[in-house]
Design an enzyme around this catalytic site. Structure first.
Site, PDB file in Angstrom:
ATOM      1  N   SER A  89       0.805  -1.225   0.000  1.00 34.86           N
ATOM      2  CA  SER A  89       0.000   0.000   0.000  1.00 34.86           C
ATOM      3  C   SER A  89       0.838   1.274   0.000  1.00 34.86           C
ATOM      4  CB  SER A  89      -0.942   0.015   1.205  1.00 34.86           C
ATOM      5  OG  SER A  89      -0.206   0.153   2.413  1.00 34.86           O
ATOM      6  N   LYS A 162       0.792   4.561   6.873  1.00 36.01           N
ATOM      7  CA  LYS A 162       0.238   5.420   5.818  1.00 36.01           C
ATOM      8  C   LYS A 162       0.885   6.797   5.915  1.00 36.01           C
ATOM      9  CE  LYS A 162      -2.945   2.238   4.834  1.00 36.01           C
ATOM     10  NZ  LYS A 162      -2.863   1.416   3.601  1.00 36.01           N
TER      11      LYS A 162
END
Length: 274
Positions: A89, A162
């Site tokens: 990701s 993230k």
């Protein structure tokens, strides 16, 4: 005749034996035992010496190892911790299998900033059920200890990594006429970190970040289940600042990819405060 007396090492009754000055008796130790330590190793009293030295070395080694483990645990708890990247990701910034170092000073000592890469615990429902790697009981125990003291990257199933796009109070939207994300009305050029070929977002969003929360996105925008896709989970897709474990500042493994992870401050330089 006195000149014919045999030579003897026994002292005469008329002449007391002089004290032995070369090897004085140790306080509280019989003189015979004290002298035995200076006879070049002869005698039964000297035989345990190698054993005592071995025990002393073992004790010193144990102290050094224990001290190193305690120091490592303190560093992991207060300063830095290693984490393993299990998914794509954050590609191409972070690849599957990378090990990153995370500063534990964020957010307790240092603030979280837009552009930071943060590790945080799952607010709830972001991750699928965790399937730990198969290990023997001994291997599992060793892995737990090494992870606890910070010598092995954490592989728990409740952490995510993230990039912070919005901090408390920010208004984040996508996409403008040019297909860019906007923060507080200012378009940001994310070309320096999103994966080549990705677009800022294939799905529109318009969010105001609540107090004490963060809006986060993966750099691999088309393969990241981030704030955009967790509205129905606890927090409404936002990450509580209290869930932040720290900010990633370096990739340390593999060695060929070792690098510092710098905050792209210029990307958000023109963004006003909310």
């Amino acid at each position: 005749m006195a000149d014919s007396d045999p030579v003897t090492d026994r002292p005469s009754a008329r002449e007391p034996r002089p004290p032995h000055h070369d090897a004085p008796a140790l306080a509280g130790v019989p003189e015979a035992v004290a002298d035995a330590g200076n006879d070049g190793g002869a005698g039964t009293a000297a035989e345990p010496a190698p054993r005592r030295r071995g025990l002393g070395l073992l004790r010193e080694t144990a102290i050094i190892v224990a001290s190193a483990l305690v120091l490592s645990w303190l560093i992991k708890t207060l300063l830095v911790q290693a984490f393993y990247i299990p998914s794509g990701s954050m590609e191409d910034t972070l690849e599957i299998g990378d090990r990153v170092m995370v500063s534990r000073l964020v957010p307790d000592v240092l603030d979280v900033h837009r552009g930071d890469i943060v590790v945080f615990t799952d607010p709830g429902g972001w991750l699928p059920p965790y399937e730990p790697p198969e290990r023997t009981p001994v291997g599992e125990a060793v892995a737990d200890v090494l992870t606890f003291v910070g010598l092995m990257p954490a592989e728990t199933g409740d952490h995510l990594i993230k990039r912070v796009i919005g901090t408390p109070g920010d208004h984040v939207t996508c996409c403008n006429a040019d297909g860019l994300v906007e923060v507080n009305g200012v378009a940001i050029d994310e070309e320096s970190y999103i994966r080549p070929g990705s677009v800022p977002s294939q799905d529109p969003f318009d969010k105001v970040v609540p107090e004490g929360m963060l809006f986060v996105m993966g750099d691999n925008r088309q393969n990241s289940k981030d704030s955009r896709y967790n509205e129905g989970n606890p927090g409404g897709g936002f990450v509580p600042v209290d869930n932040v474990v720290g900010s990633a500042f370096a990739t340390v493994w593999p060695l060929t990819d070792a690098t510092l992870l710098r905050n792209p401050g210029d990307v958000f330089a023109e963004v006003p405060e909310p």
